[in-house]
Scaffold this motif. Sequence first.
Motif, mmCIF file in Angstrom:
data_model
loop_
_atom_site.group_PDB
_atom_site.id
_atom_site.type_symbol
_atom_site.label_atom_id
_atom_site.label_comp_id
_atom_site.label_asym_id
_atom_site.label_seq_id
_atom_site.Cartn_x
_atom_site.Cartn_y
_atom_site.Cartn_z
ATOM 1 N N ASP A 1 0.864 -1.236 -0.051
ATOM 2 C CA ASP A 1 0.080 0.186 -0.188
ATOM 3 C C ASP A 1 0.884 1.213 0.128
ATOM 4 O OD1 ASP A 1 -1.887 1.980 0.255
ATOM 5 O OD2 ASP A 1 -3.029 0.627 1.952
ATOM 6 N N ASN A 2 1.096 1.804 -1.091
ATOM 7 C CA ASN A 2 1.890 2.873 -1.190
ATOM 8 C C ASN A 2 1.277 4.147 -0.640
ATOM 9 O OD1 ASN A 2 3.953 1.673 -2.656
ATOM 10 N ND2 ASN A 2 3.082 1.815 -4.697
ATOM 11 N N SER A 3 0.115 4.359 -0.417
ATOM 12 C CA SER A 3 -0.751 5.466 -0.214
ATOM 13 C C SER A 3 -0.597 5.715 1.506
ATOM 14 C CB SER A 3 -2.309 5.350 -0.361
ATOM 15 O OG SER A 3 -2.732 4.216 0.315
ATOM 16 N N VAL A 4 -0.301 4.554 2.198
ATOM 17 C CA VAL A 4 -0.094 4.737 3.631
ATOM 18 C C VAL A 4 1.212 4.357 4.013
ATOM 19 C CG1 VAL A 4 -2.511 4.775 4.324
ATOM 20 C CG2 VAL A 4 -1.377 2.711 4.343
ATOM 21 N N GLY A 5 2.138 3.772 3.136
ATOM 22 C CA GLY A 5 3.416 3.196 3.641
ATOM 23 C C GLY A 5 3.534 1.932 4.467
ATOM 24 N N GLU A 6 2.716 1.095 3.826
ATOM 25 C CA GLU A 6 2.747 -0.429 4.635
ATOM 26 C C GLU A 6 2.560 -1.513 3.790
ATOM 27 O OE1 GLU A 6 -0.392 -0.047 7.784
ATOM 28 O OE2 GLU A 6 -1.964 -0.709 6.358
ATOM 29 N N ILE A 7 2.796 -2.422 4.300
ATOM 30 C CA ILE A 7 2.856 -4.119 3.455
ATOM 31 C C ILE A 7 2.331 -4.906 4.487
ATOM 32 C CG2 ILE A 7 4.153 -5.841 2.742
ATOM 33 C CD1 ILE A 7 6.392 -3.904 1.962
ATOM 34 N N ARG A 8 1.031 -5.388 3.687
ATOM 35 C CA ARG A 8 0.205 -6.365 4.728
ATOM 36 C C ARG A 8 0.106 -7.643 4.085
ATOM 37 N NH1 ARG A 8 -2.606 -1.639 3.747
ATOM 38 N NH2 ARG A 8 -3.847 -2.650 1.932
ATOM 39 N N GLU A 9 0.219 -8.618 5.056
ATOM 40 C CA GLU A 9 0.133 -10.144 4.518
ATOM 41 C C GLU A 9 -1.437 -10.490 4.858
ATOM 42 O OE1 GLU A 9 3.409 -13.028 5.486
ATOM 43 O OE2 GLU A 9 3.538 -11.632 7.267
ATOM 44 N N VAL A 10 -1.915 -10.833 3.679
ATOM 45 C CA VAL A 10 -3.339 -11.243 3.834
ATOM 46 C C VAL A 10 -3.542 -12.592 3.266
ATOM 47 C CG1 VAL A 10 -5.437 -10.515 2.657
ATOM 48 C CG2 VAL A 10 -3.729 -8.737 3.176
ATOM 49 N N ILE A 11 -4.624 -13.290 4.008
ATOM 50 C CA ILE A 11 -5.079 -14.531 3.499
ATOM 51 C C ILE A 11 -6.557 -14.316 3.075
ATOM 52 C CG2 ILE A 11 -5.869 -16.823 4.006
ATOM 53 C CD1 ILE A 11 -3.457 -16.976 5.694
ATOM 54 N N CYS A 12 -7.081 -14.590 1.784
ATOM 55 C CA CYS A 12 -8.471 -14.486 1.471
ATOM 56 C C CYS A 12 -9.086 -15.679 1.768
ATOM 57 C CB CYS A 12 -8.740 -13.981 0.061
ATOM 58 S SG CYS A 12 -7.972 -12.247 -0.281
ATOM 59 N N ASN A 13 -10.327 -15.833 2.325
ATOM 60 C CA ASN A 13 -10.861 -16.956 2.312
ATOM 61 C C ASN A 13 -11.775 -17.567 1.035
ATOM 62 O OD1 ASN A 13 -13.377 -15.343 2.315
ATOM 63 N ND2 ASN A 13 -13.861 -15.683 4.310
ATOM 64 N N ARG A 14 -12.465 -18.382 1.366
ATOM 65 C CA ARG A 14 -12.922 -19.162 0.176
ATOM 66 C C ARG A 14 -14.090 -18.120 -0.512
ATOM 67 N NH1 ARG A 14 -9.786 -23.170 0.300
ATOM 68 N NH2 ARG A 14 -9.610 -24.679 1.908
ATOM 69 N N ALA A 15 -14.583 -17.356 0.407
ATOM 70 C CA ALA A 15 -15.669 -16.317 -0.267
ATOM 71 C C ALA A 15 -15.066 -15.088 -0.650
ATOM 72 C CB ALA A 15 -16.660 -15.904 0.920
ATOM 73 N N GLY A 16 -13.742 -14.848 -0.634
ATOM 74 C CA GLY A 16 -12.819 -13.928 -0.893
ATOM 75 C C GLY A 16 -12.784 -12.675 0.002
#
Length: 196
Positions: free
Chosen positions: A108-123
């Motif tokens: 995320d360049n707008s706030v200056g952070e990197i997020r590790e995300v897991i999406c579930n089966r519904a997204g």
Amino acid sequence: MSNTNVSVQKKHQRLARPSTFEVEDTYWGYIVRSGRGPSLGVMLSQVLSFFFGACFLTAGFGILIMPTMMFDGDLGVFRVGTATLFGAVAAYLLWFASRGTRTELHVDNSVGEIREVICNRAGNPTTVGCYGFDSIGGVFLDYNEDTGMSNLVLRYRNTTQTVPVAEGSEAQLIGLRDRLGHDLMVVPQTLREMAA
């Protein structure tokens, strides 16, 4: 001479492999999907969680609909409490079973952070980790001799903890490594405004 040709051909085959990761640009930055398949342990634990979650859910409903003549006196409170406990365990196990298996990295360049995300089966996304640009100590390629591929990783501060980004050949990962390195050096506009 033929050994040299074989090694050159193997190198070209390694470079010509399709990349296992993909980069999707968004209005706030970009998303890196590693493309790695889930490990066998994660898949097995999700299957077992689904099975036991369904068992606990069935047992909870069974306790609630059991005729009251099976219980004496004030055991109705015990029955509702047990059914509630079984329902809570079932909800947790079924949530884990429906959770996704592949991590994405949101830069995320707008706030200056990197997020590790897991999406579930519904997204629906679940954030596993969040790192500010200033907490990343380096972006580098790590060669894995077992697979013959390189891993692009971020080093958290100056520790040994790393955040995996993508896997592929060195030629495929160099562009993404340079892009990440450039983005980590640039201070986002929103952070400049907050500092002023």
